[in-house]
Design a protein around this motif. Structure first.
Motif, PDB file in Angstrom:
ATOM      1  N   PHE A   1       2.769 -21.212  -2.069  1.00 55.53           N
ATOM      2  CA  PHE A   1       2.146 -20.365  -3.091  1.00 55.53           C
ATOM      3  C   PHE A   1       1.292 -19.255  -2.483  1.00 55.53           C
ATOM      4  N   ALA A   2       1.550 -18.933  -1.221  1.00 54.09           N
ATOM      5  CA  ALA A   2       0.724 -17.947  -0.512  1.00 54.09           C
ATOM      6  C   ALA A   2       0.679 -16.602  -1.225  1.00 54.09           C
ATOM      7  N   ASN A   3       1.781 -16.208  -1.837  1.00 56.05           N
ATOM      8  CA  ASN A   3       1.849 -14.891  -2.487  1.00 56.05           C
ATOM      9  C   ASN A   3       1.050 -14.824  -3.784  1.00 56.05           C
ATOM     10  N   GLU A   4       0.588 -15.956  -4.284  1.00 58.78           N
ATOM     11  CA  GLU A   4      -0.156 -15.964  -5.534  1.00 58.78           C
ATOM     12  C   GLU A   4      -1.667 -15.786  -5.339  1.00 58.78           C
ATOM     13  N   PHE A   5      -2.121 -15.824  -4.094  1.00 59.20           N
ATOM     14  CA  PHE A   5      -3.559 -15.678  -3.825  1.00 59.20           C
ATOM     15  C   PHE A   5      -3.969 -14.213  -3.909  1.00 59.20           C
ATOM     16  N   ARG A   6      -5.135 -13.973  -4.457  1.00 57.35           N
ATOM     17  CA  ARG A   6      -5.694 -12.625  -4.523  1.00 57.35           C
ATOM     18  C   ARG A   6      -7.156 -12.677  -4.079  1.00 57.35           C
ATOM     19  N   MET A   7      -7.649 -11.570  -3.569  1.00 57.50           N
ATOM     20  CA  MET A   7      -9.025 -11.537  -3.067  1.00 57.50           C
ATOM     21  C   MET A   7     -10.012 -11.580  -4.232  1.00 57.50           C
ATOM     22  N   TRP A   8     -11.036 -12.449  -4.080  1.00 52.80           N
ATOM     23  CA  TRP A   8     -12.065 -12.541  -5.107  1.00 52.80           C
ATOM     24  C   TRP A   8     -13.038 -11.388  -5.003  1.00 52.80           C
ATOM     25  N   VAL A   9     -13.408 -10.829  -6.144  1.00 56.87           N
ATOM     26  CA  VAL A   9     -14.446  -9.792  -6.224  1.00 56.87           C
ATOM     27  C   VAL A   9     -15.485 -10.251  -7.235  1.00 56.87           C
ATOM     28  N   GLU A  10     -16.662  -9.690  -7.138  1.00 59.37           N
ATOM     29  CA  GLU A  10     -17.764 -10.065  -8.029  1.00 59.37           C
ATOM     30  C   GLU A  10     -17.341  -9.923  -9.488  1.00 59.37           C
ATOM     31  N   HIS A  11     -17.618 -10.969 -10.283  1.00 57.43           N
ATOM     32  CA  HIS A  11     -17.308 -10.978 -11.713  1.00 57.43           C
ATOM     33  C   HIS A  11     -15.818 -10.729 -11.974  1.00 57.43           C
ATOM     34  N   ALA A  12     -14.956 -11.403 -11.235  1.00 61.77           N
ATOM     35  CA  ALA A  12     -13.512 -11.259 -11.435  1.00 61.77           C
ATOM     36  C   ALA A  12     -13.173 -11.543 -12.897  1.00 61.77           C
ATOM     37  N   PRO A  13     -12.568 -10.586 -13.612  1.00 64.21           N
ATOM     38  CA  PRO A  13     -12.343 -10.742 -15.052  1.00 64.21           C
ATOM     39  C   PRO A  13     -11.411 -11.898 -15.400  1.00 64.21           C
ATOM     40  N   GLU A  14     -10.571 -12.296 -14.464  1.00 67.39           N
ATOM     41  CA  GLU A  14      -9.620 -13.373 -14.724  1.00 67.39           C
ATOM     42  C   GLU A  14     -10.294 -14.744 -14.749  1.00 67.39           C
ATOM     43  N   LEU A  15     -11.481 -14.837 -14.149  1.00 67.40           N
ATOM     44  CA  LEU A  15     -12.132 -16.130 -13.974  1.00 67.40           C
ATOM     45  C   LEU A  15     -13.289 -16.318 -14.951  1.00 67.40           C
TER      46      LEU A  15
ATOM     47  N   ILE B   1     -21.191 -19.130   2.974  1.00 71.04           N
ATOM     48  CA  ILE B   1     -20.358 -18.675   4.089  1.00 71.04           C
ATOM     49  C   ILE B   1     -21.137 -17.726   4.990  1.00 71.04           C
ATOM     50  N   SER B   2     -21.908 -16.813   4.382  1.00 70.89           N
ATOM     51  CA  SER B   2     -22.670 -15.843   5.176  1.00 70.89           C
ATOM     52  C   SER B   2     -23.740 -16.512   6.024  1.00 70.89           C
ATOM     53  N   LYS B   3     -24.199 -17.696   5.593  1.00 69.35           N
ATOM     54  CA  LYS B   3     -25.223 -18.436   6.337  1.00 69.35           C
ATOM     55  C   LYS B   3     -24.616 -19.536   7.211  1.00 69.35           C
TER      56      LYS B   3
ATOM     57  N   ARG C   1     -12.018 -26.993 -11.482  1.00 71.65           N
ATOM     58  CA  ARG C   1     -11.851 -26.095 -12.633  1.00 71.65           C
ATOM     59  C   ARG C   1     -10.496 -25.400 -12.627  1.00 71.65           C
ATOM     60  N   GLY C   2      -9.581 -25.887 -11.797  1.00 72.04           N
ATOM     61  CA  GLY C   2      -8.221 -25.354 -11.797  1.00 72.04           C
ATOM     62  C   GLY C   2      -8.045 -24.057 -11.036  1.00 72.04           C
ATOM     63  N   VAL C   3      -8.967 -23.768 -10.116  1.00 74.71           N
ATOM     64  CA  VAL C   3      -8.869 -22.560  -9.280  1.00 74.71           C
ATOM     65  C   VAL C   3      -8.928 -23.007  -7.823  1.00 74.71           C
ATOM     66  N   TYR C   4      -8.049 -22.447  -7.003  1.00 74.37           N
ATOM     67  CA  TYR C   4      -7.931 -22.889  -5.603  1.00 74.37           C
ATOM     68  C   TYR C   4      -8.337 -21.744  -4.683  1.00 74.37           C
ATOM     69  N   VAL C   5      -9.184 -22.067  -3.716  1.00 77.77           N
ATOM     70  CA  VAL C   5      -9.797 -21.034  -2.885  1.00 77.77           C
ATOM     71  C   VAL C   5      -9.509 -21.275  -1.411  1.00 77.77           C
ATOM     72  N   LYS C   6      -9.308 -20.196  -0.678  1.00 79.01           N
ATOM     73  CA  LYS C   6      -9.202 -20.247   0.773  1.00 79.01           C
ATOM     74  C   LYS C   6      -9.886 -19.013   1.340  1.00 79.01           C
ATOM     75  N   ASP C   7     -10.197 -19.052   2.627  1.00 82.69           N
ATOM     76  CA  ASP C   7     -10.959 -17.973   3.265  1.00 82.69           C
ATOM     77  C   ASP C   7     -10.132 -17.265   4.323  1.00 82.69           C
ATOM     78  N   GLN C   8     -10.341 -15.982   4.419  1.00 79.88           N
ATOM     79  CA  GLN C   8      -9.769 -15.168   5.486  1.00 79.88           C
ATOM     80  C   GLN C   8     -10.808 -14.138   5.898  1.00 79.88           C
ATOM     81  N   LYS C   9     -11.292 -14.282   7.142  1.00 81.88           N
ATOM     82  CA  LYS C   9     -12.284 -13.344   7.678  1.00 81.88           C
ATOM     83  C   LYS C   9     -13.488 -13.203   6.745  1.00 81.88           C
TER      84      LYS C   9
END
Length: 221
Positions: free
Chosen positions: A157-171, A186-188, A204-212
């Motif tokens: 499902f790699a192609n379904e991931f999108r970068m999170w931004v502040e106040h993402a309207p989808e979430l 993460i910053s700390k 809550r049915g949302v899956y997260v991963k990190d890149q850089k």
């Protein structure tokens, strides 16, 4: 049942190696303190001058003790990051620090490793777990395949991931709030806090991963 974990040399050796390394490092710094006080540009001159004023053998004793304690803390953090994986025809159990994640055979449809993360997927494509470890990818693949699980070479499902931004309207607002808190963790470099927040997001049915240090997500189908 197949168990994949760090070797005994690593699991037990860290409790000797880390304190010895810490003691040696601080003792070496203590030996260099006199020389460092001659370098006007070097920061924390007051600390090193204080060290040179401590009489022997107390200076050496304190240096070795503090270094060993610091090494012990490092070993504790290292041990907390270790994970063991138990795979049988009936169950998959992940153990990490004081947490246990247990899944029945019918819950796990496929498995893959992404970087240092082991990911379990359900038949619907939901992420059941995404846990970080230093375990060998080849050993994990062999363990799961030997027990009849489907091992994937990459995230299907790699192609379904999108970068999170502040106040993402989808979430939803509560999920965005968790992402914001996780970004701060993460910053700390608060890895365990970031991992725990990722688990809360997953509930809550949302899956997260990190890149850089950027967070990427996909939603449950």
């Amino acid at each position: 049942m197949t168990t994949v974990q760090e070797t005994a040399a690593v699991r037990y050796g860290i409790w000797v190696f880390c304190p010895v390394l810490g003691a040696a490092a601080v003792w070496g710094l203590k030996l260099a303190a006199g020389w460092i006080t001659t370098l006007e540009w070097f920061p924390f001159q007051g600390v090193f001058e204080l060290i040179t004023d401590i009489p022997e053998p107390w200076a050496t004793t304190a240096a070795v003790a503090l270094g060993a304690i610091a090494g012990g803390v490092l070993a504790l953090m290292w041990a907390a990051e270790m994970m063991s994986v138990e795979v049988s025809h009936d169950r998959v159990t992940l153990r990490k620090d004081d947490k246990t994640f247990d899944f029945g055979r019918n819950e796990v449809e496929s498995v893959f490793a992404e970087g240092k993360q082991l990911v379990l997927l359900s038949p619907s494509g939901a992420e059941l777990a995404r846990e970080t470890s230093d375990l060998s990818k080849n050993r994990l693949a062999e363990a799961f395949r030997s027990q009849g699980y489907r091992w994937c070479d990459a995230d299907p499902f790699a192609n379904e991931f999108r970068m999170w931004v502040e106040h993402a309207p989808e979430l939803p607002a509560d999920v965005n709030a968790l992402f914001t808190a996780r970004r701060k963790a993460i910053s700390k470099y608060e890895n365990e806090e970031a991992a725990e927040l990722a688990r809360e997001i997953r509930k809550r049915g949302v899956y997260v991963k990190d890149q850089k240090k950027r967070q990427y997500y996909r939603c449950e189908r």
